[in-house]
Design a protein around this motif. Structure first.
Motif, PDB file in Angstrom:
ATOM      1  N   THR A  85      10.572   9.325   7.482  1.00 35.97           N
ATOM      2  CA  THR A  85       9.747  10.351   6.815  1.00 35.97           C
ATOM      3  C   THR A  85       8.335   9.819   6.570  1.00 35.97           C
ATOM      4  O   THR A  85       7.347  10.519   6.834  1.00 35.97           O
ATOM      5  CB  THR A  85      10.397  10.767   5.480  1.00 35.97           C
ATOM      6  OG1 THR A  85      11.691  11.293   5.747  1.00 35.97           O
ATOM      7  CG2 THR A  85       9.563  11.818   4.753  1.00 35.97           C
ATOM      8  N   LYS A  89       4.965  11.487   8.017  1.00 34.54           N
ATOM      9  CA  LYS A  89       3.907  11.982   7.122  1.00 34.54           C
ATOM     10  C   LYS A  89       2.571  11.298   7.414  1.00 34.54           C
ATOM     11  O   LYS A  89       1.516  11.907   7.274  1.00 34.54           O
ATOM     12  CB  LYS A  89       4.301  11.788   5.651  1.00 34.54           C
ATOM     13  CG  LYS A  89       5.466  12.634   5.191  1.00 34.54           C
ATOM     14  CD  LYS A  89       5.310  14.102   5.515  1.00 34.54           C
ATOM     15  CE  LYS A  89       4.149  14.769   4.801  1.00 34.54           C
ATOM     16  NZ  LYS A  89       4.030  16.206   5.175  1.00 34.54           N
ATOM     17  N   GLY A 120       7.092  11.559   0.888  1.00 33.82           N
ATOM     18  CA  GLY A 120       6.310  12.673   1.417  1.00 33.82           C
ATOM     19  C   GLY A 120       7.116  13.863   1.882  1.00 33.82           C
ATOM     20  O   GLY A 120       6.559  14.806   2.463  1.00 33.82           O
ATOM     21  N   ASP A 122       8.619  17.308   2.385  1.00 33.65           N
ATOM     22  CA  ASP A 122       8.030  18.585   1.972  1.00 33.65           C
ATOM     23  C   ASP A 122       9.074  19.564   1.450  1.00 33.65           C
ATOM     24  O   ASP A 122       8.868  20.222   0.432  1.00 33.65           O
ATOM     25  CB  ASP A 122       7.313  19.229   3.170  1.00 33.65           C
ATOM     26  CG  ASP A 122       6.165  18.375   3.657  1.00 33.65           C
ATOM     27  OD1 ASP A 122       5.148  18.304   2.956  1.00 33.65           O
ATOM     28  OD2 ASP A 122       6.299  17.751   4.726  1.00 33.65           O
TER      29      ASP A 122
END
Ligand code: SF4
Length: 201
Positions: A85, A89, A120, A122
């Motif tokens: 991740t 990001k 990060g 979402d």
């Protein structure tokens, strides 16, 4: 070769494990090797370098989201999930996690939602799957006791930590969709009903 990334609906989906902390009666693993024509059975779980190598071959801006999902529960590889991740990001991708929501039971003493947010992430899509614990245990056959309440707690943490929450259910007769929608509203999550034909995390 194992399929660790696959495209559908304008998204790129990541398949990093076949392990899971549940054994849902509706899981696609029970009757198929994958979805959308991709075989998602892994001979070996890919390490972080292999996943990033695969991502490096793609034009990431072409995808609406990169989604951790696949034929298993991504959070059983939580540290790898966080590392991938962060890499995504740093390259500007929107990232979503599809999960059964047992991370607090898998990692007692850690704060999984806070760690996801810090990496990060979402959007977190949590499989609510049922309107009460009894139905949940019948449908999902979780490995941990108290999985339903822990999943609800994790979902609440997702919002507290500033990520977007989605709660999903599968359209099975045993599921009270109206009650599930109310639970999603109470947790301030978006609500989505999934078709039985595509059920995975
Ligand atoms: S549907 Fe998802 S959570 Fe349920 S057993 Fe399959 S992979 Fe695990």
């Amino acid at each position: 070769m194992d399929t660790i990334a696959y495209e559908a609906h304008g998204n790129l989906y990541l398949n990093i494990t076949n392990r899971c902390s549940a054994n849902c009666i509706f899981c696609i693993k029970n009757y198929s090797d994958g979805v959308y024509g991709y075989n998602l059975k892994l001979k070996k779980e890919p390490d972080v370098g292999e996943v990033i190598g695969e991502l490096g071959k793609r034009r990431l801006p072409d995808y609406t989201e990169v989604v951790f999902t696949g034929l298993g529960e991504p959070t059983v590889r939580f540290d790898e999930l966080l590392e991938i991740t962060r890499w995504l990001k740093s390259r500007g991708s929107a990232v979503r996690l599809d999960t059964i929501g047992h991370a607090k039971l898998l990692y007692p003493g850690r704060a999984p939602a806070r760690e996801l947010s810090a990496a990060g992430m979402d959007v977190v899509s949590v499989s609510l799957n049922a309107h009460d614990e009894t139905t949940y245990n019948q449908l999902c056959r979780p490995k941990f006791r108290n999985s339903y309440n822990s999943m609800l707690g994790f979902a609440g943490d997702v919002v507290t930590e500033g990520m977007k929450l989605r709660l999903t259910v599968v359209d099975l007769p045993a599921v009270d969709i109206g009650k599930c929608r109310e639970i999603a509203r109470g947790l301030r999550g978006e609500f989505k009903v999934r078709s039985y034909a595509t059920a995975s995390p």
